[in-house]
Design an enzyme around this catalytic site. Structure first.
Site, mmCIF file in Angstrom:
data_model
loop_
_atom_site.group_PDB
_atom_site.id
_atom_site.type_symbol
_atom_site.label_atom_id
_atom_site.label_comp_id
_atom_site.label_asym_id
_atom_site.label_seq_id
_atom_site.Cartn_x
_atom_site.Cartn_y
_atom_site.Cartn_z
ATOM 1 N N TRP A 183 0.807 -1.275 0.083
ATOM 2 C CA TRP A 183 0.027 0.027 0.070
ATOM 3 C C TRP A 183 1.056 1.313 -0.006
ATOM 4 C CZ3 TRP A 183 -0.058 3.689 3.872
ATOM 5 C CH2 TRP A 183 -1.016 4.913 3.526
ATOM 6 N N GLU A 224 -3.121 -3.029 -2.080
ATOM 7 C CA GLU A 224 -4.383 -2.348 -1.566
ATOM 8 C C GLU A 224 -4.685 -1.045 -2.163
ATOM 9 O OE1 GLU A 224 -3.527 -1.348 2.527
ATOM 10 O OE2 GLU A 224 -5.640 -0.976 2.889
ATOM 11 N N LYS A 226 -7.105 2.603 -2.649
ATOM 12 C CA LYS A 226 -7.260 3.688 -1.748
ATOM 13 C C LYS A 226 -8.005 4.871 -2.464
ATOM 14 C CE LYS A 226 -6.081 6.283 2.356
ATOM 15 N NZ LYS A 226 -5.619 6.213 3.647
ATOM 16 N N ASP A 258 -9.697 -2.649 1.683
ATOM 17 C CA ASP A 258 -9.890 -1.997 3.001
ATOM 18 C C ASP A 258 -11.069 -1.230 3.066
ATOM 19 O OD1 ASP A 258 -9.954 0.150 4.925
ATOM 20 O OD2 ASP A 258 -7.716 -0.285 5.175
ATOM 21 N N HIS A 261 -11.575 2.568 2.199
ATOM 22 C CA HIS A 261 -11.010 3.019 1.100
ATOM 23 C C HIS A 261 -11.987 3.141 0.215
ATOM 24 C CE1 HIS A 261 -6.728 1.936 2.645
ATOM 25 N NE2 HIS A 261 -7.356 2.800 3.561
ATOM 26 N N HIS A 285 -8.801 -5.944 4.393
ATOM 27 C CA HIS A 285 -8.478 -4.950 5.724
ATOM 28 C C HIS A 285 -9.966 -4.746 6.330
ATOM 29 C CE1 HIS A 285 -3.879 -3.607 5.353
ATOM 30 N NE2 HIS A 285 -4.243 -4.831 5.530
ATOM 31 N N ASP A 293 -11.937 7.642 5.944
ATOM 32 C CA ASP A 293 -10.981 6.771 6.273
ATOM 33 C C ASP A 293 -10.355 6.845 7.712
ATOM 34 O OD1 ASP A 293 -9.504 4.273 6.090
ATOM 35 O OD2 ASP A 293 -7.971 5.503 5.300
ATOM 36 N N ASP A 295 -10.301 4.983 10.351
ATOM 37 C CA ASP A 295 -9.716 3.829 11.098
ATOM 38 C C ASP A 295 -10.180 3.694 12.623
ATOM 39 O OD1 ASP A 295 -7.857 2.180 9.360
ATOM 40 O OD2 ASP A 295 -7.107 4.363 8.959
ATOM 41 N N ASP A 326 -7.456 -3.622 10.535
ATOM 42 C CA ASP A 326 -6.653 -2.533 10.179
ATOM 43 C C ASP A 326 -7.239 -1.155 10.951
ATOM 44 O OD1 ASP A 326 -4.729 -0.513 9.343
ATOM 45 O OD2 ASP A 326 -5.358 -0.619 7.323
HETATM 46 C C1 RNT Z 1 -3.786 2.940 5.125
HETATM 47 C C2 RNT Z 1 -4.126 1.508 4.393
HETATM 48 C C3 RNT Z 1 -2.726 0.781 5.123
HETATM 49 C C4 RNT Z 1 -2.481 1.223 6.648
HETATM 50 C C5 RNT Z 1 -1.293 0.177 7.068
HETATM 51 C C6 RNT Z 1 -0.873 0.941 8.094
HETATM 52 O O1 RNT Z 1 -4.882 3.768 4.711
HETATM 53 O O2 RNT Z 1 -5.103 1.242 5.232
HETATM 54 O O3 RNT Z 1 -3.366 -0.422 5.094
HETATM 55 O O4 RNT Z 1 -3.454 1.452 7.660
HETATM 56 O O5 RNT Z 1 -0.411 -0.104 6.327
HETATM 57 ZN ZN ZN Z 2 -5.569 -0.760 5.147
#
Ligand code: RNT
Ligand code: ZN
Length: 419
Positions: A183, A224, A226, A258, A261, A285, A293, A295, A326
């Site tokens: 990523w 990954e 985004k 993820d 994203h 993720h 995003d 988290d 994640d």
């Molecule tokens: C970031 C991505 C990625 C990170 C990690 C720390 O937006 O989700 O996966 O969260 O690599």
């Molecule tokens: Zn991620």
């Protein structure tokens, strides 16, 4: 008391054709990778600079791990509170170095992760791995694998290759395949003059990383996607289309989704089955985006439940979806954050496995949508909590009302003494 409750619940689920014992057996074998980076707010050990790459942790709850020993101690504590099969998920920035073997990211070696291997072997868990394309002085103008500066791009390609070698080492040492996720946060704050150039460079960079010899059965390389990051709101090179098409056209590469994203009304739960029509394996993720995003810690919310259903109910999909968590929340106790997130995904998987999935599919195929709706609602009030308690017992994990007290004690005895 709880044995009685379980046997009653077992009967109730039996009436709808679900065998709770075999469900619990299955649940206990599903690997879920737990990210080390919740323990120290994504700081890592190889540099002192700020977190970059368009991601952010907020909060300053005391007790963050400051070194490998503390992170391992905390991670161990968290694992003791979590039922089921785990995998350790590491970032390259968590390399453990001393004065004599210091190396920059382009020259990282397996030996820098040997203590993590010992840790994984002690706990009988596999390891997943991530090159770290952020929080480093060689990120130039926010760019790594897409950089127009060839020296910068070369440095990061070498980092990716080093990570392929490390991933293969981790897989060999633990005897469990390693999922290696690429990523990057590369992108632009404002309207770009060239969208294609960075993407072509990104494509070439990943291809060079893939050219590092490796056994695809041991190292599963993912990309990954985004949609945007902080400071790169207008354009990210590794968009949904870019990563999905990259994976689709490069044998052995897995797409990683993820669920933070995508645009807020796009649902990853709806995307999983489409990808599984075309890929042998995919990776996830699992996170909780709040308006963006962000988290946040994963909870037992509707989308997590829906994602879990998609993982368990299609033929073979359980073994084809690589699940990872994640999130990073620095505003609450970090051991609790991990534990709540992990136990939530376990609960979601359990709920999904407790559904009479074949019966529900038949109702859909017959077009009996009234009964389908009624049944889906009835399922919500079945005694799932009693089956969950039984699972905790079988896994020797603390009960719902017990685990938090253990965290509080650990906080008082260990975390709050970290000054
Ligand atoms: C970031 C991505 C990625 C990170 C990690 C720390 O937006 O989700 O996966 O969260 O690599
Ligand atoms: Zn991620």
């Amino acid at each position: 008391m709880s044995a009685k409750r379980y046997s009653e619940a077992k009967e109730i689920y039996k009436r709808i054709g679900v065998d709770t014992d075999s469900v619990l057996e299955t649940l206990s074998t599903i690997p879920v990778a737990i990210h080390c980076w919740q323990g120290d707010d994504v700081k890592g050990f190889d540099q002192d600079g700020p977190l970059t790459g368009g991601i952010q942790t907020t909060g300053n709850y005391p007790g963050a791990a400051r070194n490998p020993e503390e992170l391992m101690q905390d991670y161990e504590k968290m694992m003791s509170l979590c039922p089921g099969t785990k995998k350790l998920n590491l970032h390259a920035s968590y390399a453990i170095m001393n004065e004599s073997n210091k190396a920059d990211r382009d020259a990282l070696k397996p030996e820098h992760f040997a203590p993590w291997v010992d840790f994984a072997l002690k706990h009988k868990v596999g390891i997943d791995f991530n090159p770290t394309f952020f929080s480093h002085e060689k990120v130039k103008d926010g760019l790594t694998l897409t950089s127009p500066d060839e020296e910068t791009r070369r440095f990061w390609i070498e980092h990716g290759k080093a990570c392929v070698r490390i991933s293969e080492y981790l897989a060999k040492e633990t005897g469990i395949p390693c999922v290696m996720n690429i990523w990057i946060g590369d992108g632009y704050k404002d309207i770009p003059a060239d969208r294609m150039g960075p993407r072509l460079r990104y494509k070439d960079s990943i291809e060079q990383i893939l050219s590092e010899p490796h056994d695809p059965k041991l190292v599963k390389i993912c990309v990954e996607s985004k949609v945007f990051g902080i400071g790169v709101e207008s354009y990210t090179a590794g968009s949904g289309e870019f990563t999905l098409l990259f994976a689709a056209t490069h044998p052995g590469v897995l797409p990683l989704m993820d669920n933070g994203h995508y645009h807020p009304t796009e649902m990853v739960s709806d995307k999983i089955s489409s990808l599984l029509c075309y890929f042998d394996e995919i990776a996830l993720h699992i996170t909780r985006p709040v308006r963006w995003d962000s988290d946040h810690v994963v909870l037992l919310d509707d989308e997590t439940k829906e994602i879990a259903k998609e993982i368990v109910r299609n033929k073979d999909s359980l073994s084809r979806v690589n699940i990872a968590l994640d999130f990073f929340d620095a505003s609450i106790n970090r051991i609790a954050a991990w534990t709540i997130g992990f136990r939530s995904i376990q609960k979601a998987l359990l709920l999904a496995l407790l559904n009479p999935n074949e019966t529900l599919k038949q109702l859909q195929d017959k077009g009996d949508f009234t009964r389908l709706m009624a049944m889906q609602e009835e399922l919500k009030t079945l005694p799932f909590g009693d089956v969950w308690e039984e699972y905790l017992d079988r896994c020797n994990a603390p009960k719902e009302e017990e685990w938090f007290g253990i965290v509080e004690k650990y906080e008082k005895d260990v975390l709050f003494n970290r000054k």
